[in-house]
Design a protein around this motif. Structure first.
Motif, short mmCIF file in Angstrom:
data_model
loop_
_atom_site.label_atom_id
_atom_site.label_comp_id
_atom_site.label_asym_id
_atom_site.label_seq_id
_atom_site.Cartn_x
_atom_site.Cartn_y
_atom_site.Cartn_z
N LEU A 41 0.84 -1.20 0.00
CA LEU A 41 0.00 0.00 0.00
C LEU A 41 0.87 1.25 0.00
CD1 LEU A 41 -2.82 -1.00 2.51
CD2 LEU A 41 -3.15 -0.38 0.11
N GLY A 42 1.91 1.25 0.83
CA GLY A 42 2.81 2.40 0.89
C GLY A 42 3.48 2.67 -0.44
N LYS A 43 3.95 1.61 -1.09
CA LYS A 43 4.61 1.78 -2.39
C LYS A 43 3.62 2.29 -3.44
CE LYS A 43 8.41 -1.44 -1.92
NZ LYS A 43 9.05 -2.67 -2.41
N ALA A 44 2.42 1.71 -3.47
CA ALA A 44 1.42 2.14 -4.46
C ALA A 44 1.05 3.61 -4.24
CB ALA A 44 0.18 1.26 -4.39
N LEU A 45 0.93 4.02 -2.99
CA LEU A 45 0.63 5.43 -2.71
C LEU A 45 1.76 6.34 -3.16
CD1 LEU A 45 -1.03 4.94 0.77
CD2 LEU A 45 -2.11 6.02 -1.21
N ALA A 46 2.99 5.82 -3.19
CA ALA A 46 4.14 6.60 -3.64
C ALA A 46 4.32 6.50 -5.16
CB ALA A 46 5.40 6.11 -2.94
N GLY A 47 3.40 5.77 -5.83
CA GLY A 47 3.46 5.66 -7.28
C GLY A 47 4.27 4.48 -7.78
N ILE A 48 4.67 3.57 -6.89
CA ILE A 48 5.45 2.40 -7.27
C ILE A 48 4.54 1.19 -7.21
CG2 ILE A 48 7.45 0.97 -6.74
CD1 ILE A 48 8.55 3.49 -5.22
N ASP A 49 4.19 0.65 -8.36
CA ASP A 49 3.31 -0.51 -8.40
C ASP A 49 4.03 -1.75 -7.88
OD1 ASP A 49 1.30 1.02 -9.43
OD2 ASP A 49 1.60 0.37 -11.50
N ASN A 50 3.28 -2.55 -7.16
CA ASN A 50 3.77 -3.82 -6.64
C ASN A 50 2.80 -4.87 -7.15
OD1 ASN A 50 4.76 -5.94 -5.22
ND2 ASN A 50 4.13 -5.21 -3.22
N CYS A 57 -0.54 -4.35 -4.89
CA CYS A 57 -1.26 -3.09 -4.89
C CYS A 57 -0.75 -2.27 -6.08
CB CYS A 57 -1.01 -2.31 -3.61
SG CYS A 57 -1.64 -3.11 -2.13
N VAL A 58 -1.69 -1.76 -6.86
CA VAL A 58 -1.34 -1.02 -8.07
C VAL A 58 -2.03 0.34 -8.03
CG1 VAL A 58 -1.52 -1.01 -10.59
CG2 VAL A 58 -1.07 -3.15 -9.39
N ASN A 59 -1.27 1.36 -8.34
CA ASN A 59 -1.80 2.71 -8.43
C ASN A 59 -2.48 2.84 -9.79
OD1 ASN A 59 -2.05 5.51 -8.86
ND2 ASN A 59 -0.49 5.90 -7.32
N ALA A 60 -3.80 2.94 -9.78
CA ALA A 60 -4.58 2.98 -11.02
C ALA A 60 -5.23 4.35 -11.21
CB ALA A 60 -5.63 1.88 -11.01
N GLY A 61 -4.42 5.38 -11.19
CA GLY A 61 -4.93 6.73 -11.41
C GLY A 61 -5.50 7.33 -10.15
N ALA A 62 -6.80 7.26 -9.97
CA ALA A 62 -7.45 7.87 -8.81
C ALA A 62 -7.70 6.88 -7.68
CB ALA A 62 -8.77 8.49 -9.24
N GLN A 63 -7.16 5.67 -7.81
CA GLN A 63 -7.40 4.67 -6.78
C GLN A 63 -6.26 3.67 -6.70
OE1 GLN A 63 -11.02 2.80 -8.00
NE2 GLN A 63 -10.15 1.92 -9.83
N ILE A 64 -6.22 2.94 -5.60
CA ILE A 64 -5.27 1.85 -5.41
C ILE A 64 -6.07 0.55 -5.51
CG2 ILE A 64 -3.64 0.76 -3.82
CD1 ILE A 64 -2.75 3.58 -4.76
N VAL A 65 -5.62 -0.35 -6.38
CA VAL A 65 -6.27 -1.64 -6.55
C VAL A 65 -5.46 -2.68 -5.78
CG1 VAL A 65 -6.99 -3.40 -8.20
CG2 VAL A 65 -7.19 -0.98 -8.80
N VAL A 66 -6.13 -3.37 -4.87
CA VAL A 66 -5.50 -4.40 -4.04
C VAL A 66 -5.94 -5.76 -4.58
CG1 VAL A 66 -5.25 -5.34 -1.71
CG2 VAL A 66 -5.59 -2.87 -2.04
N ALA A 67 -4.97 -6.65 -4.80
CA ALA A 67 -5.27 -7.99 -5.30
C ALA A 67 -4.57 -9.03 -4.44
CB ALA A 67 -4.84 -8.13 -6.74
N ALA A 81 -6.85 4.26 1.13
CA ALA A 81 -5.65 3.42 1.13
C ALA A 81 -4.70 3.86 2.24
CB ALA A 81 -4.96 3.48 -0.23
N GLU A 82 -4.57 5.17 2.42
CA GLU A 82 -3.73 5.68 3.51
C GLU A 82 -4.29 5.28 4.87
OE1 GLU A 82 -3.61 9.87 2.64
OE2 GLU A 82 -1.96 9.62 1.21
N LEU A 83 -5.62 5.32 5.00
CA LEU A 83 -6.25 4.93 6.26
C LEU A 83 -6.02 3.44 6.53
CD1 LEU A 83 -8.06 5.51 8.71
CD2 LEU A 83 -10.05 5.09 7.21
N MET A 84 -6.22 2.59 5.51
CA MET A 84 -6.00 1.16 5.71
C MET A 84 -4.54 0.89 6.10
SD MET A 84 -6.39 -2.12 3.16
CE MET A 84 -8.16 -2.43 3.33
N ARG A 85 -3.62 1.55 5.43
CA ARG A 85 -2.19 1.36 5.76
C ARG A 85 -1.92 1.78 7.20
NH1 ARG A 85 3.06 4.53 4.06
NH2 ARG A 85 4.58 2.91 4.57
N SER A 86 -2.45 2.90 7.61
CA SER A 86 -2.26 3.38 8.98
C SER A 86 -2.84 2.39 9.99
CB SER A 86 -2.93 4.75 9.13
OG SER A 86 -2.94 5.17 10.47
N GLN A 87 -4.01 1.86 9.69
CA GLN A 87 -4.64 0.89 10.58
C GLN A 87 -3.83 -0.40 10.66
OE1 GLN A 87 -8.56 0.67 8.86
NE2 GLN A 87 -9.31 2.41 10.06
#
Length: 101
Positions: A41-50, A57-67, A81-87
């Motif tokens: 999640l952290g990487k995807a939020l920073a624009g680095i797809d994993n 987790c993939v940064n898909a424009g306006a959202q993060i897709v978790v698979a 996504a930031e909230l889930m990562r924090s939790q």
């Protein structure tokens, strides 16, 4: 956009977490998997797809897709996504037993 509940399961070991997304069946994560999700999640939020591995987790424009196992389980706006990562960080640190988002 997805909603979730994160529940610590200390009876299954340190860092064990159930992730329930949109009221579905729980994804049961061990310590390593929970840490990988938080990191992805952290990487995807920073624009680095994993996009490799069991949890991605993939940064898909306006959202993060978790698979999980290449199956999409959640679509999260950045703030969610930031909230889930924090939790996840809080649960992994042993703070709290259950969070929702």
């Amino acid at each position: 956009m997805s909603s979730w509940t994160l529940v610590a399961r200390p009876e299954r070991g340190v860092g064990a977490i159930d992730v329930v997304i949109d009221g579905g069946d729980p994804l049961i994560l061990g310590l390593g998997e929970a840490e990988r999700l938080e990191n992805a999640l952290g990487k995807a939020l920073a624009g680095i797809d994993n996009a490799s591995g069991q949890i991605s987790c993939v940064n898909a424009g306006a959202q993060i897709v978790v698979a999980v196992d290449k199956i999409t389980v959640a679509s999260l706006r950045y703030d969610k996504a930031e909230l889930m990562r924090s939790q996840l960080k809080e649960l992994l640190a042993g703070n709290g037993a259950e969070f929702t988002g």
